[in-house]
Design an enzyme around this catalytic site. Structure first.
Site, PDB file in Angstrom:
ATOM      1  CG  ASN A 269      86.292  47.177  32.608  1.00 15.55           C
ATOM      2  OD1 ASN A 269      85.518  45.975  32.309  1.00 15.55           O
ATOM      3  ND2 ASN A 269      85.603  48.102  33.414  1.00 15.55           N
TER       4      ASN A 269
ATOM      5  CD  GLU B 253      85.331  49.258  40.589  1.00 16.84           C
ATOM      6  OE1 GLU B 253      86.249  49.785  41.043  1.00 16.84           O
ATOM      7  OE2 GLU B 253      84.529  50.081  40.026  1.00 16.84           O
TER       8      GLU B 253
ATOM      9  CG  ASP C 111      79.171  46.124  31.014  1.00 21.39           C
ATOM     10  OD1 ASP C 111      79.815  46.817  31.773  1.00 21.39           O
ATOM     11  OD2 ASP C 111      78.778  46.378  29.692  1.00 21.39           O
TER      12      ASP C 111
ATOM     13  CG  ASP D 242      85.957  47.769  45.248  1.00 20.63           C
ATOM     14  OD1 ASP D 242      85.493  48.652  44.816  1.00 20.63           O
ATOM     15  OD2 ASP D 242      87.451  47.323  44.827  1.00 20.63           O
TER      16      ASP D 242
END
Length: 329
Positions: free
Chosen positions: A209, A244, A218, A201
Site C-alpha cells: 500500500n 488483508e 484495493d 494473509d
C-alpha cells in the site's frame, strides 16, 4: 371532516362506485344508501379516528392510506397507497368488526360516502350484486397483497445476500461466516465428514500500500479474491475475514487435500497480475497460508484459532508458504 349532504341528495349514482357497480336499478340498495352521509375532507386533513368499523367510498378527490405502524397492514389494502374516485376502503374492518387501523388523509379536497358496518351487512344480505362485488374486490386485494409480499420477499433475499458479501472483493464477509461456519461444523460433527479451513494473509500488504497507493492495494485485494474464487470447487467457500486476511472453507476435505489446495493457491497467488496496464511496474502479491481440519468435539472458534496459529508459523518462517496445524494428540 364535515357532512355536506346525504347520498340520496348528492347526485352520485351507485353504479359509478366499484362496490355498488350494476346496482343502479336495485331499489333496495338505493333506499338503504339514501341517508348515508357524504362528508367533505379538506386536502391534508385526516379522517378522524373512530371506535367503530366504517366503510369509506371516495366520491371525489383522492385519499392516501398510511400503513399501520403496529401491524404493518393498511386495513387490508397493503398494496394500495392511493384511493381514487369510485374506490373504497375499510371492507376488512367491517368484516372483522374492528376499527380502522390506518391513517387516512386527503391528498386533495375530497368527498367521501361513509357507510356504517351494520348497514354494509344489510347491503350484503339484501343484494347479490353488492355481495359479488365485495368478493371480487377482496379477491383482487388478496392477489395484489400476495404479489407485493412476493416482491418484498425477493427484495429481502436480495438485500440479505448483498449484506453477506464484501463490497470490495465480492467474497463472503464475516457476517456470512458467523452464520454459516457453525452450521458447517455441526454438519461435519454429525456426519463424520471432514472439514478443512485455510487462513490466508497477504504478505507485506502495508508495504504494498505504501509503495503503490491504496487504490492499488484495493486492486491487489480484488486480484487475490479472484485467485481464490477461480481455483475452488463450487462446494467451497472464500471469505474476506478482515483487512488483508482471507479464509477458505473446504467441506468434505481432509488435511492432506487441504494442504494441496493451499499450495495450489499459494502458487497461483505468486503468478497473479495486479496491474493490467503494462506501462506500470507489475508487482506480484504473495500470501501465507495456515491449514487446519476440524477435530472431534472441536468448536468452530478453535478451528479458526488452529488455522491462525499455522498461518502465524508460515509468516514467522519467511512467508509465501503453507503451514499445517501442529497436532499434539
Amino acid at each position: 371532516m364535515k357532512q355536506i349532504s346525504t347520498f340520496g341528495k348528492s347526485g352520485y349514482r351507485p353504479g359509478n362506485l366499484q362496490l355498488l357497480r350494476d346496482a343502479n336499478d336495485d331499489a333496495t340498495v338505493t333506499k338503504l344508501l339514501a341517508n348515508c352521509p357524504v362528508m367533505r375532507l379538506e386536502a391534508g386533513k385526516a379522517i378522524p379516528e373512530s371506535n367503530q368499523a366504517q366503510l369509506y367510498i371516495v366520491l371525489r378527490g383522492v385519499l392516501a392510506v398510511e400503513t399501520d405502524s403496529n401491524t404493518g397492514v393498511a386495513d387490508g389494502n397493503g398494496s394500495v397507497s392511493k384511493v381514487l374516485p369510485g374506490e373504497s376502503l375499510g371492507e376488512q374492518s367491517v368484516l372483522d368488526e374492528e376499527a380502522n387501523l390506518s391513517r387516512i388523509t386527503a391528498l386533495e379536497d375530497s368527498e367521501i360516502l361513509v357507510i356504517e358496518a351494520d348497514l354494509v351487512w344489510k347491503l350484503i344480505d339484501r343484494s347479490n350484486v353488492v355481495a359479488r362485488n365485495l368478493l371480487r374486490l377482496l379477491s383482487f386485494r388478496i392477489r395484489a397483497a400476495n404479489a407485493q409480499l412476493r416482491t418484498r420477499q425477493k427484495l429481502g433475499e436480495f438485500y440479505r445476500r448483498l449484506s453477506m458479501n464484501d463490497g470490495l472483493t465480492g467474497l463472503y464477509n464475516r457476517a456470512w461466516l458467523n452464520d454459516l461456519l457453525p452450521k458447517l461444523a455441526a454438519t461435519a460433527h454429525n456426519s463424520g465428514a471432514p472439514l478443512a479451513l485455510i487462513m490466508i494473509d497477504l504478505d507485506h500488504f502495508k508495504r504494498f500500500n505504501d509503495t503503490h497507493g491504496h487504490l492499488a492495494g484495493d486492486q491487489a485485494l480484488r486480484t487475490a479474491a479472484q485467485v481464490l474464487s477461480g481455483a475452488l470447487r463450487p462446494t467451497d467457500f472464500a471469505v474476506r475475514y478482515g483487512g488483508e486476511e482471507m479464509m477458505v472453507l473446504l467441506p468434505d476435505t481432509n488435511g492432506k487435500m487441504a494442504v494441496a489446495v493451499a499450495e495450489r493457491l499459494c502458487e497461483r497467488m505468486q503468478q497473479a497480475v495486479v496491474f493490467a496496464d503494462m506501462r506500470q511496474p507489475m508487482p506480484h502479491i504473495t500470501a501465507s497460508f495456515g491449514v487446519a481440519t476440524l477435530r472431534p468435539q472441536q468448536s468452530e472458534q478453535d478451528l479458526i484459532a488452529s488455522a491462525d496459529a499455522a498461518l502465524y508459523r508460515a509468516k514467522e518462517l519467511g512467508r509465501n508458504q503453507v503451514m499445517q496445524e501442529a497436532l499434539t494428540d
